[in-house]
Design an enzyme around this catalytic site. Structure first.
Site, PDB file in Angstrom:
ATOM      1  N   ASP A  93       0.782  -1.134  -0.140  1.00 54.23           N
ATOM      2  CA  ASP A  93       0.136   0.078  -0.015  1.00 54.23           C
ATOM      3  C   ASP A  93       0.954   1.155  -0.004  1.00 54.23           C
ATOM      4  OD1 ASP A  93      -2.449   1.467  -0.142  1.00 54.23           O
ATOM      5  OD2 ASP A  93      -3.178   0.873   1.993  1.00 54.23           O
ATOM      6  N   ASP A 128      -3.727   7.485  -3.940  1.00 55.43           N
ATOM      7  CA  ASP A 128      -5.183   7.702  -4.354  1.00 55.43           C
ATOM      8  C   ASP A 128      -5.702   8.374  -2.901  1.00 55.43           C
ATOM      9  OD1 ASP A 128      -5.073   5.170  -2.994  1.00 55.43           O
ATOM     10  OD2 ASP A 128      -7.289   5.068  -3.257  1.00 55.43           O
ATOM     11  N   CYS A 284      -8.348 -24.589  18.376  1.00 54.22           N
ATOM     12  CA  CYS A 284      -9.712 -24.756  18.833  1.00 54.22           C
ATOM     13  C   CYS A 284      -9.633 -26.646  19.543  1.00 54.22           C
ATOM     14  CB  CYS A 284     -10.827 -24.308  18.037  1.00 54.22           C
ATOM     15  SG  CYS A 284     -10.748 -22.784  17.900  1.00 54.22           S
TER      16      CYS A 284
END
Length: 496
Positions: A93, A128, A284
């Site tokens: 990013d 952007d 789990c």
């Protein structure tokens, strides 16, 4: 034609695709999850994401790396892949998130793309402007112009084999989203993130997310891989895939774990509230909730993050199999029953049934009618649109019962809720082999009545008789006045 993305299987707007990432030397199967890696905090090491969870692709923040002296030097010296110890594809990013959060960043699109290229990113992002939901049209248009300038700047940077994102913005103004997508699609950029939807998801506005994605899809070509930025909760993956999203980035697996939150495909639970784990993942099945609560903070966070990843990757595998089976919308409907806001999202998806129908396969395994929403599915829309192509005889019986023994009619067709009139020759073809409940609801009968309306409109000279099995008044009221209506008999399951 974008040669780096190939669609291999489809259902609704969902697809199993192959995203070729040349710089990484990888082809990533989509739908794909991109775990977010904070360069400063690695809750689960990228190497383990690859070897234990099967991660083919991840995302990290190039702006944070560039802004942190030691990270910047390491990334430039070692390259991202060695620095993170990950051999799959790495997306980076640009700092747009920081721009949205803090209002300003000290980097241009050219600078951040050149930096992303220098550190070995495989898919880079320009700067952007993530315009939040519900802003004025003037603000959305102004910020969209800035984003489109960033896309133009990105097209002018020599990025070699590195793919480049073309974010689609426009806030909740759907015509702007569609126009932005069409503009992005016309560039030579490669991947198309739908941005600034996190606030909608945080507020459980899944119907608005669907509308935004639908608008973006209308502007993008079928060869455009779509990334739903920030969509990291597994409860909404099936809905988003059905609308045509291919990539999802998740920071939720780690962020939620820090707050002792436990992800499921039906929502989020706090660890303190769980007495029995509803999951078969290694975390789990090897300990009880009480034992997990007793772990020290760092270990508990790591184990919860691992559970959250197992659930997320498991859901994507389930979605891929549903696409192959042609049962994606059944899975979406199942997920929609887990939360009222998800049901809103599913209903919004069905508002776009005509858009979906254009891409939905004409033949699948079986159609399961599971609720009133099933009466609005693309398969029903398709049949109603095409019913006018059928040659109707002069005297036609459309009946929920058996064919008549006499010669009063030239032909007898099935009256099949929710589709309506179906020639018996088509009865064994999809979707008319549908699995229907015995207790047909009003919505199915009303949809079937609309099918009769389409048949009559296309065959005005045909004398049509409808023989129904105790339809509700709301469905009978939809039938044209020139149709003869007969009742076959009352069903014991319908309340008068």
């Amino acid at each position: 034609m974008r040669e780096h993305f190939e669609v291999r299987h489809g259902d609704a707007l969902g697809r199993i695709g192959a995203l070729t990432v040349p710089r990484a030397g990888r082809t990533v199967e989509t739908p794909a999850l991109l775990p977010v890696i904070n360069p400063n905090i690695q809750t689960v090491a990228p190497a383990r994401l690859e070897t234990e969870f099967g991660a083919e692709i991840l995302i990290t923040n190039a702006y944070i790396i560039r802004s942190t002296d030691d990270l910047r030097e390491r990334a430039l010296d070692e390259g991202l892949h060695d620095m993170l110890d990950f051999s799959g594809a790495i997306v980076t990013d640009s700092g747009s998130f920081q721009l949205a959060e803090y209002g300003d960043i000290d980097v241009t699109t050219r600078e951040i793309l050149e930096f992303q290229h220098a550190i070995g990113s495989d898919v880079a992002t320009p700067v952007d402007v993530p315009t939040p939901p519900d802003v004025s049209r003037e603000q959305a248009e102004s910020e969209l112009e800035t984003t489109e300038r960033a896309l133009a700047d990105a097209a002018g940077v020599d990025t070699g084999e590195m793919l480049v994102n073309a974010p689609v913005q426009g806030s909740t103004h759907l015509d702007l989203r569609e126009a932005a997508a069409r503009h992005a699609d016309a560039t030579d950029l490669d991947v198309f993130p739908v941005g600034a939807v996190v606030p909608l998801m945080n507020d459980y506005r899944y119907a608005d997310v669907v509308d935004v994605v639908a608008a973006a899809k209308r502007g993008l070509g079928a060869d455009a891989p779509v990334h739903l930025f920030g969509a990291g909760h597994p409860m909404m993956f099936a809905l988003a895939v059905a609308m045509g999203c291919d990539l999802f980035d998740s920071a939720a697996y780690a962020i939620y774990a820090r707050d002792d939150r436990y992800l499921t495909v039906r929502g989020t639970n706090h660890l303190d509230d769980i007495e029995h784990f509803p999951c078969e993942c290694p975390v789990c099945t090897s300990r009880s909730p009480a034992e997990l609560r007793a772990e020290d903070d760092a270990e508990r966070e790591r184990l919860l993050a691992e559970h959250n990843l197992h659930v997320s990757y498991g859901e994507l595998r389930r979605i891929k199999q549903a696409i192959r089976d042609g049962s994606l919308l059944e899975l979406v409907e199942t997920r929609a029953r887990g939360h009222p806001s998800m049901l809103d999202g599913y209903r919004a998806l069905l508002d776009h049934a005509r858009q979906i129908e254009r891409h939905d396969p004409a033949s699948k395994g079986s159609f399961f009618y599971c609720s009133a929403e099933s009466a609005r599915r693309p398969e029903v829309v398709r049949h109603h649109d095409r019913i006018g192509r059928l040659d109707a005889p002069d005297r036609l019986l459309v009946t929920e019962g058996n064919a008549p023994s006499g010669d009063r009619f030239d032909a007898a067709w099935r009256l099949l809720p929710p589709f309506g009139p179906v020639p018996r020759a088509l009865s064994e073809t999809y979707p008319f082999t549908a699995e229907l409940p015995d207790r047909t609801d009003d919505a199915a009968c009303e949809a079937a009545a609309r099918g009769v309306v389409e048949l009559v409109a296309a065959n005005p000279d045909t004398d049509v008789t409808v023989a129904h099995d105790d339809w509700p008044a709301s469905a009978l009221a939809l039938l044209p006045s020139d149709v003869t209506v007969e009742r076959l008999g009352a069903r014991p399951d319908r309340d008068d």
